[in-house]
Design a protein around this motif. Structure first.
Motif, PDB file in Angstrom:
ATOM      1  N   PRO A  11      -4.519   2.800  -1.993  1.00 36.31           N
ATOM      2  CA  PRO A  11      -3.401   3.597  -2.485  1.00 36.31           C
ATOM      3  C   PRO A  11      -3.813   4.731  -3.417  1.00 36.31           C
ATOM      4  O   PRO A  11      -3.268   5.831  -3.343  1.00 36.31           O
TER       5      PRO A  11
ATOM      6  N   ALA B  44      -4.276   0.763   2.300  1.00 36.14           N
ATOM      7  CA  ALA B  44      -4.280  -0.541   1.637  1.00 36.14           C
ATOM      8  C   ALA B  44      -5.683  -0.813   1.114  1.00 36.14           C
ATOM      9  O   ALA B  44      -6.565   0.040   1.172  1.00 36.14           O
TER      10      ALA B  44
ATOM     11  N   GLY C 296       0.809  -1.206   0.000  1.00 37.85           N
ATOM     12  CA  GLY C 296       0.000   0.000   0.000  1.00 37.85           C
ATOM     13  C   GLY C 296       0.844   1.258   0.000  1.00 37.85           C
ATOM     14  O   GLY C 296       2.041   1.233  -0.265  1.00 37.85           O
TER      15      GLY C 296
ATOM     16  N   THR D 262      -7.266   1.474   6.111  1.00 37.51           N
ATOM     17  CA  THR D 262      -6.150   2.287   6.570  1.00 37.51           C
ATOM     18  C   THR D 262      -5.713   1.834   7.959  1.00 37.51           C
ATOM     19  O   THR D 262      -6.517   1.361   8.752  1.00 37.51           O
TER      20      THR D 262
END
Length: 186
Positions: free
Chosen positions: A152, A147, A38, A124
């Protein structure tokens, strides 16, 4: 006469991507652990106060409204599996109510929480970590790992506002912790 090996090039074949690097190994000979997948956004700041004072400011969720511009409202208990009730106010964005789950916490060292958004497409992990350098000197790392399938890309799109929010929060944490420490020294 044998042909000498070619000199090492800064770029790989056709000028792209670089030469493959050999993985570094740890003391035991094993390869180092891979970082989490990520995107990572992080701001670090030095604070002239002991870790105990910085932790005291972070752990007092009820007082966040007095100093924390990123989370102007905070409630809940810091305990593993506990749910926090936070208002997230990123610069240039409308405030948003979030309810992350505390993953882990260590007094005077760290607080980590997890949040899942958009039915799990964005996941997150938020972290506040305190690293003591001396009795009254610390580095605070304030960041988030994005992630999930869309994490991302959302993190990249909002990265500047997120980083600016972390920087503002860190400056406010620094001012508050240093003021408390100075008052106790007097």
């Amino acid at each position: 006469m044998p042909i000498p090996p070619p000199p090492p090039l800064k770029s790989g074949l056709f000028g792209r991507g670089g030469m493959p690097k050999q993985p570094k190994t740890t003391v035991t000979g094993a390869p180092p652990p891979k970082p989490p997948p990520g995107l990572r956004i992080e701001h670090r700041i030095g604070i002239q106060a002991p870790a105990e004072v910085i932790w005291e400011v972070i752990a007092d969720l009820a007082s966040w409204e007095r100093w924390n511009t990123l989370y102007p409202k905070a409630a809940g208990q810091i305990r593993i599996g506990g749910t926090l009730e936070l208002t997230l106010a990123l610069p240039g964005q409308p405030p948003q109510e979030i309810k992350p789950t505390v993953l882990e916490w260590v007094p005077n060292e760290q607080l980590h929480w997890r949040l899942s958004l958009m039915r799990g497409l964005v996941k997150t992990t938020r972290f506040l970590e305190i690293e003591s350098l001396a009795e009254a000197s610390c580095i605070v790392s304030n960041g988030e790992l994005f992630a999930g399938l869309m994490g991302p890309s959302i993190g990249k799109r909002m990265g500047r506002a997120i980083y600016r929010g972390f920087a503002e929060m860190d400056e406010a944490l620094k001012a508050r912790a240093e003021a408390i420490w100075q008052a106790r020294q007097s």
